[in-house]
Write a protein that holds these residues in place. Sequence first.
Motif, PDB file in Angstrom:
ATOM      1  N   PHE A   1       0.851  -1.190   0.000  1.00  0.00           N
ATOM      2  CA  PHE A   1       0.000   0.000   0.000  1.00  0.00           C
ATOM      3  C   PHE A   1       0.888   1.243   0.000  1.00  0.00           C
ATOM      4  CE2 PHE A   1      -2.832  -3.264   1.516  1.00  0.00           C
ATOM      5  CZ  PHE A   1      -4.017  -2.941   0.865  1.00  0.00           C
ATOM      6  N   PRO A   2       0.347   2.365  -0.495  1.00  0.00           N
ATOM      7  CA  PRO A   2       1.177   3.554  -0.622  1.00  0.00           C
ATOM      8  C   PRO A   2       1.904   3.952   0.667  1.00  0.00           C
ATOM      9  CG  PRO A   2      -0.912   3.917  -1.745  1.00  0.00           C
ATOM     10  CD  PRO A   2      -0.998   2.568  -1.090  1.00  0.00           C
ATOM     11  N   HIS A   3       1.234   3.816   1.830  1.00  0.00           N
ATOM     12  CA  HIS A   3       1.887   4.280   3.065  1.00  0.00           C
ATOM     13  C   HIS A   3       3.072   3.410   3.441  1.00  0.00           C
ATOM     14  CE1 HIS A   3      -0.731   1.141   4.808  1.00  0.00           C
ATOM     15  NE2 HIS A   3       0.223   1.035   5.699  1.00  0.00           N
ATOM     16  N   GLN A   4       3.201   2.257   2.786  1.00  0.00           N
ATOM     17  CA  GLN A   4       4.331   1.388   3.108  1.00  0.00           C
ATOM     18  C   GLN A   4       5.564   1.689   2.259  1.00  0.00           C
ATOM     19  OE1 GLN A   4       1.884  -2.116   2.283  1.00  0.00           O
ATOM     20  NE2 GLN A   4       2.263  -2.843   4.360  1.00  0.00           N
ATOM     21  N   MET A   5       5.483   2.771   1.468  1.00  0.00           N
ATOM     22  CA  MET A   5       6.596   3.067   0.572  1.00  0.00           C
ATOM     23  C   MET A   5       7.205   4.427   0.900  1.00  0.00           C
ATOM     24  SD  MET A   5       4.838   1.861  -2.943  1.00  0.00           S
ATOM     25  CE  MET A   5       6.219   0.887  -3.462  1.00  0.00           C
ATOM     26  N   SER A   6       8.415   4.646   0.426  1.00  0.00           N
ATOM     27  CA  SER A   6       9.058   5.943   0.623  1.00  0.00           C
ATOM     28  C   SER A   6       8.500   6.931  -0.405  1.00  0.00           C
ATOM     29  CB  SER A   6      10.566   5.806   0.457  1.00  0.00           C
ATOM     30  OG  SER A   6      10.859   5.573  -0.902  1.00  0.00           O
ATOM     31  N   GLY A   7       8.766   8.209  -0.156  1.00  0.00           N
ATOM     32  CA  GLY A   7       8.265   9.244  -1.063  1.00  0.00           C
ATOM     33  C   GLY A   7       8.737   9.040  -2.495  1.00  0.00           C
ATOM     34  N   GLY A   8       9.991   8.635  -2.644  1.00  0.00           N
ATOM     35  CA  GLY A   8      10.528   8.441  -3.981  1.00  0.00           C
ATOM     36  C   GLY A   8       9.871   7.258  -4.682  1.00  0.00           C
ATOM     37  N   GLN A   9       9.625   6.199  -3.907  1.00  0.00           N
ATOM     38  CA  GLN A   9       8.965   5.027  -4.500  1.00  0.00           C
ATOM     39  C   GLN A   9       7.540   5.380  -4.927  1.00  0.00           C
ATOM     40  OE1 GLN A   9       9.524   2.307  -1.192  1.00  0.00           O
ATOM     41  NE2 GLN A   9      10.983   1.106  -2.382  1.00  0.00           N
ATOM     42  N   ARG A  10       6.852   6.164  -4.095  1.00  0.00           N
ATOM     43  CA  ARG A  10       5.480   6.546  -4.422  1.00  0.00           C
ATOM     44  C   ARG A  10       5.453   7.362  -5.710  1.00  0.00           C
ATOM     45  NH1 ARG A  10       4.687   9.132   1.013  1.00  0.00           N
ATOM     46  NH2 ARG A  10       4.770   7.318   2.340  1.00  0.00           N
ATOM     47  N   GLN A  11       6.405   8.281  -5.848  1.00  0.00           N
ATOM     48  CA  GLN A  11       6.383   9.093  -7.053  1.00  0.00           C
ATOM     49  C   GLN A  11       6.664   8.218  -8.270  1.00  0.00           C
ATOM     50  OE1 GLN A  11       4.860  11.313  -8.359  1.00  0.00           O
ATOM     51  NE2 GLN A  11       5.773  13.240  -7.715  1.00  0.00           N
ATOM     52  N   ARG A  12       7.449   7.180  -8.085  1.00  0.00           N
ATOM     53  CA  ARG A  12       7.690   6.275  -9.215  1.00  0.00           C
ATOM     54  C   ARG A  12       6.426   5.493  -9.554  1.00  0.00           C
ATOM     55  NH1 ARG A  12      13.017   3.162  -7.808  1.00  0.00           N
ATOM     56  NH2 ARG A  12      13.062   4.272  -5.834  1.00  0.00           N
ATOM     57  N   VAL A  13       5.645   5.160  -8.527  1.00  0.00           N
ATOM     58  CA  VAL A  13       4.358   4.501  -8.782  1.00  0.00           C
ATOM     59  C   VAL A  13       3.464   5.436  -9.596  1.00  0.00           C
ATOM     60  CG1 VAL A  13       2.257   3.584  -7.741  1.00  0.00           C
ATOM     61  CG2 VAL A  13       4.471   3.121  -6.684  1.00  0.00           C
ATOM     62  N   VAL A  14       3.417   6.690  -9.197  1.00  0.00           N
ATOM     63  CA  VAL A  14       2.579   7.658  -9.903  1.00  0.00           C
ATOM     64  C   VAL A  14       3.026   7.760 -11.362  1.00  0.00           C
ATOM     65  CG1 VAL A  14       1.909  10.077 -10.015  1.00  0.00           C
ATOM     66  CG2 VAL A  14       2.039   8.943  -7.821  1.00  0.00           C
ATOM     67  N   ILE A  15       4.326   7.767 -11.561  1.00  0.00           N
ATOM     68  CA  ILE A  15       4.845   7.847 -12.933  1.00  0.00           C
ATOM     69  C   ILE A  15       4.487   6.582 -13.709  1.00  0.00           C
ATOM     70  CG2 ILE A  15       6.989   7.874 -14.290  1.00  0.00           C
ATOM     71  CD1 ILE A  15       8.095   9.792 -12.126  1.00  0.00           C
ATOM     72  N   ALA A  16       4.612   5.430 -13.048  1.00  0.00           N
ATOM     73  CA  ALA A  16       4.257   4.171 -13.716  1.00  0.00           C
ATOM     74  C   ALA A  16       2.790   4.192 -14.138  1.00  0.00           C
ATOM     75  CB  ALA A  16       4.513   2.985 -12.772  1.00  0.00           C
ATOM     76  N   ARG A  17       1.928   4.698 -13.252  1.00  0.00           N
ATOM     77  CA  ARG A  17       0.508   4.732 -13.583  1.00  0.00           C
ATOM     78  C   ARG A  17       0.249   5.676 -14.751  1.00  0.00           C
ATOM     79  NH1 ARG A  17      -3.838   6.307  -9.078  1.00  0.00           N
ATOM     80  NH2 ARG A  17      -2.996   8.349  -9.586  1.00  0.00           N
ATOM     81  N   ALA A  18       1.011   6.775 -14.782  1.00  0.00           N
ATOM     82  CA  ALA A  18       0.812   7.745 -15.861  1.00  0.00           C
ATOM     83  C   ALA A  18       1.295   7.186 -17.200  1.00  0.00           C
ATOM     84  CB  ALA A  18       1.542   9.035 -15.529  1.00  0.00           C
ATOM     85  N   LEU A  19       2.280   6.313 -17.147  1.00  0.00           N
ATOM     86  CA  LEU A  19       2.896   5.868 -18.401  1.00  0.00           C
ATOM     87  C   LEU A  19       2.453   4.487 -18.847  1.00  0.00           C
ATOM     88  CD1 LEU A  19       6.545   7.184 -17.972  1.00  0.00           C
ATOM     89  CD2 LEU A  19       4.633   8.228 -19.169  1.00  0.00           C
ATOM     90  N   VAL A  20       1.651   3.796 -18.055  1.00  0.00           N
ATOM     91  CA  VAL A  20       1.356   2.397 -18.349  1.00  0.00           C
ATOM     92  C   VAL A  20       0.570   2.247 -19.654  1.00  0.00           C
ATOM     93  CG1 VAL A  20      -0.778   2.280 -16.993  1.00  0.00           C
ATOM     94  CG2 VAL A  20       0.602   0.231 -17.307  1.00  0.00           C
ATOM     95  N   LEU A  21      -0.166   3.277 -20.066  1.00  0.00           N
ATOM     96  CA  LEU A  21      -0.917   3.183 -21.320  1.00  0.00           C
ATOM     97  C   LEU A  21      -0.107   3.689 -22.506  1.00  0.00           C
ATOM     98  CD1 LEU A  21      -4.435   4.418 -20.159  1.00  0.00           C
ATOM     99  CD2 LEU A  21      -3.644   2.091 -20.486  1.00  0.00           C
ATOM    100  N   SER A  22       1.203   3.874 -22.307  1.00  0.00           N
ATOM    101  CA  SER A  22       2.071   4.434 -23.344  1.00  0.00           C
ATOM    102  C   SER A  22       1.483   5.714 -23.941  1.00  0.00           C
ATOM    103  CB  SER A  22       2.305   3.438 -24.480  1.00  0.00           C
ATOM    104  OG  SER A  22       2.744   2.235 -23.957  1.00  0.00           O
ATOM    105  N   PRO A  23       1.243   6.709 -23.131  1.00  0.00           N
ATOM    106  CA  PRO A  23       0.677   7.955 -23.649  1.00  0.00           C
ATOM    107  C   PRO A  23       1.682   8.646 -24.563  1.00  0.00           C
ATOM    108  CG  PRO A  23       1.453   8.286 -21.417  1.00  0.00           C
ATOM    109  CD  PRO A  23       1.616   6.823 -21.710  1.00  0.00           C
ATOM    110  N   ARG A  24       1.163   9.492 -25.442  1.00  0.00           N
ATOM    111  CA  ARG A  24       2.056  10.237 -26.331  1.00  0.00           C
ATOM    112  C   ARG A  24       2.412  11.589 -25.747  1.00  0.00           C
ATOM    113  NH1 ARG A  24      -1.094  10.602 -31.454  1.00  0.00           N
ATOM    114  NH2 ARG A  24       0.856  11.251 -32.425  1.00  0.00           N
TER     115      ARG A  24
END
Lengths: 310, 332, 316
Positions: free
Chosen positions: B151-174
């Motif tokens: 869960f998000p609270h179990q991660m560090s700030g840097g890891q969370r931001q990487r999750v956010v980036i992964a979610r933003a990029l998972v659909l291969s947006p242009r």
Amino acid sequence: MFGFVLARLLRSLIVLFATVTFVFIVLRLSGDPAQQMLSDIATPEALAAFRTQWGLDRSIAEQYLLYLANAFQGNFGTSFADGREVFTVIGERVPKTLSVTVPAFLLTMLIGIPAGILAAVRRETAADKAVMAGAVVGYSIPNFLLGVALIYLFAVWLRVLPSSGSSTWQHAILPVATLVLAGAATISRFTRSTLIDVLGQPYIAAARADGIPEREIILRHALPNAAIPLVTMLGFGAGGMLGGAVFVETVFAWPGLGSGFVRAVNSGDLNVVQAMILTFTAFMVSINLTVDILYAALNPKIRLGNHDAS
Amino acid sequence: MNPPLLQARGLQKTFRLRSGPLARSVDHVAVDAIDLDLAPRERIGIVGESGSGKSTLGRLLLGLTPPSAGEVRFDGVAHADRRPGDWKAFRRQTSLVQQNPLSALNPQMTIGQQVAEAVWVHRLADRHGARDQAAAMLEKVGLSAELMDRFPHQMSGGQRQRVVIARALVLSPRLVVFDEAVSALDVSVQAQVVAILRSLWQQLDLAYVFITHDLRIVRHLVDRIAVLYLGRVVETGDIRSVYARPRHPYTRALLSSVPSLDPRVRNVAPPVQGDLDPGKAARGCAFRSRCPLAIERCASETPRLRRIDQGHVACHRAEDVRPLPMATAEVA
Amino acid sequence: MSHLLAVRGLVVQAPARGLKIIDGIDLSLDRGETLGLVGESGCGKSMTCYAIAGALPRGIARTGGSITLQDDADGGTGSPAKPSVAMIFQDPTSSLNPVHTIGHYLESALYRHQGLRGNDARLEAMRLLERVGIDRAKSRLRAYPHQFSGGMNQRVMIAHALAAKPRLLIADEPTTALDVTTQAQILYLLEELRAETGMALLIVSHDLGVIARLADRAAVMYCGKIVETAPIGALLERPAHPYARALIDCMPTIDPDDLEPPTPIAGSVPLLDNLPAGCHFHPRCDRGGRDCVSAYPAPARIGPGHAASCYHPVRP
């Protein structure tokens, strides 16, 4: 600030007016009052006479305009049941209701807020746990059950307090206690959680780092901030008292607005029902208005907006 | 040249502010007459201080808020002409990454679920396939698949931001708009995110707008930069030439405000005084009240963007802006 | 002459969970000196500040070591002279009480620290506001924090700190939440005030650039311990601890000739309940040897005023 109050006042009046209209229409559409008052065996002539007497034979629009015109002059008609002025009927009952709800509300604040503060300041201690245990009890028992339980305990079993009626001040004790127990439980829980939240804010840490004594931090730094959401909650509490009054007055046979309302609804006393709803609405609207004004007065962000004061 | 992926013309956004219910409202121009072109796979940095309108610009570009004037086109289609069905397709091809990674994530869902959600919401895979795609994407941002069920609270700030980036990029947006995506992170974690973004950009067909107030980070992430001051672009150009030779006094001030790691550069007087002052934006150059080079003309005539060398600058005195001194020269 | 501030073997714990947030650190600070404390989030920098200011949050306590503040004035009684320490914080706007005016905030501090009240307090509050660069001070006294920008509020916090006539000012990430031009202004103001009043400054930041601009000396913290202390020039040019070097390498610059992106530090800061044995940095370190996991390295002298806790220090 003046403009703010004016705008809120205007809004309150609009709410009142809308309530009058809505209640009027709904009540006219929900059955025939003549039938209800005179029972099923009434002759058609008697019914017609009743309708003419109370103006129920006219069109709804006409009745509405007439009602509005009279209401503006403080004339809400007469009770179908006993022919007395509705204004007088309500006038008798309002002080009775206030004599239970006002002390109950004051005691709720007097008990709920300090208990909440104590629980927040002594967080995770025996005092906190005691307050919260009490709150859970008060919180989870419904009003009417609590009332019945109190009657059983103090009137039937211990025989120290009267169970119903309103002739002496002792009669008020059980109804007030019923309202306070539930109200104080909610307020103390809310005060506790709000204060704990405020005590975790950076400005409290800053005040501590500045060497300000803890007592002063609570009183001068934390409480004024906790008061802002608390005012909203107290508004709900005051509204809840009125709602609770309907139950409590019925259980304790207390002749206030609440029990009067139940009676008027049962007997189809249209004018009384209508005026009572209006009275309740007026109380709620004034409570909301007070909350809004207090909220703005306590909160500089609302009072002043974002602009630099200079 | 490729046709632009994203094109903004004359973009303007005005907010109506009221200090009280009966107070007279004041118009605040957050974004003013902005033109912007972004080619496929191009990366542009939007730099400005808080109050510069950079976040509003990002939201306008993604059609999250309607402009007061001007238009935005994506793939040649104007936002204004898009019908509800088109918006869904547009949203699949674009993404927004915002500053606070903790509030951007749902505390009740595991990170695997949150990344996979984007995939199956757009019906691009069944739940099982979505989970596989999520795992692959998390892997790309340097988070092993073992972390999927955290869960998000179990991660560090840097890891969370990487999750956010992964979610933003998972659909291969242009197109992705990063709005202060690394600003809340420690310098050490910023460096990680920079490395990840650089490598992802290499692998993907991705253009992005990187909005930030941090001039140090943006430099390693974009090809071009636009400097915003009170809603207007005051300077734009190739990242290297702007940093090497800023032409707008505000750009120069921003660059020379960045603390250097040279311990000999100490006690340097701040290059500009005061804060942004939105009240003074009506006529003339909005920066003039803080500008060391301001002359009368700056008050009477609003400077327009004009071409100097490779870039564009909106300053009457661009030619008089001195180059940035090398760190050692500043000591003397 | 003794130090203004001497911290010896400071241990700070959350007793309920038994975790050592700060694990035996030594620090000293002389009059008028600026010490920078640098490290990643969660390494104990802020708690060190709170401990020195005597304002640890509830549930967290000092369980070992000593903090000695010795001013010329009190003749060296050695008791922590709280009034002479003031502190400013990372997020100025939320560190100011939203229901109090700026004037109330400053005047109550002036009463508390200097016994000023009424008109005297108001005049001094205005003078302080002007000193920190806020003009139209008279009308600003009636303003509330939400009406000011973050930079203005940080100036107000600094004015408030000055009301205590501090001998030591602790600045915990004072510019992290601010824009870069405002940051330059606030850092300059802090340096001016330090030179003017002769107070010492303890500045905390995760940004070495901020430390480099103000500090005479710096201490690098990691997992509740100080891993390296050095004069600022020596630290930046000849870091001995691999963590200090990694912090420098991950700093982005704006130097147009420096084209390489910053080098990230592998992994992340370990949680306090899961600290690696031996040197806490070894899992992220590229120089580790077998000894790194055996015991925590003692600080070793690297040069004048320069020490590092590392078995394999970086040689220049």
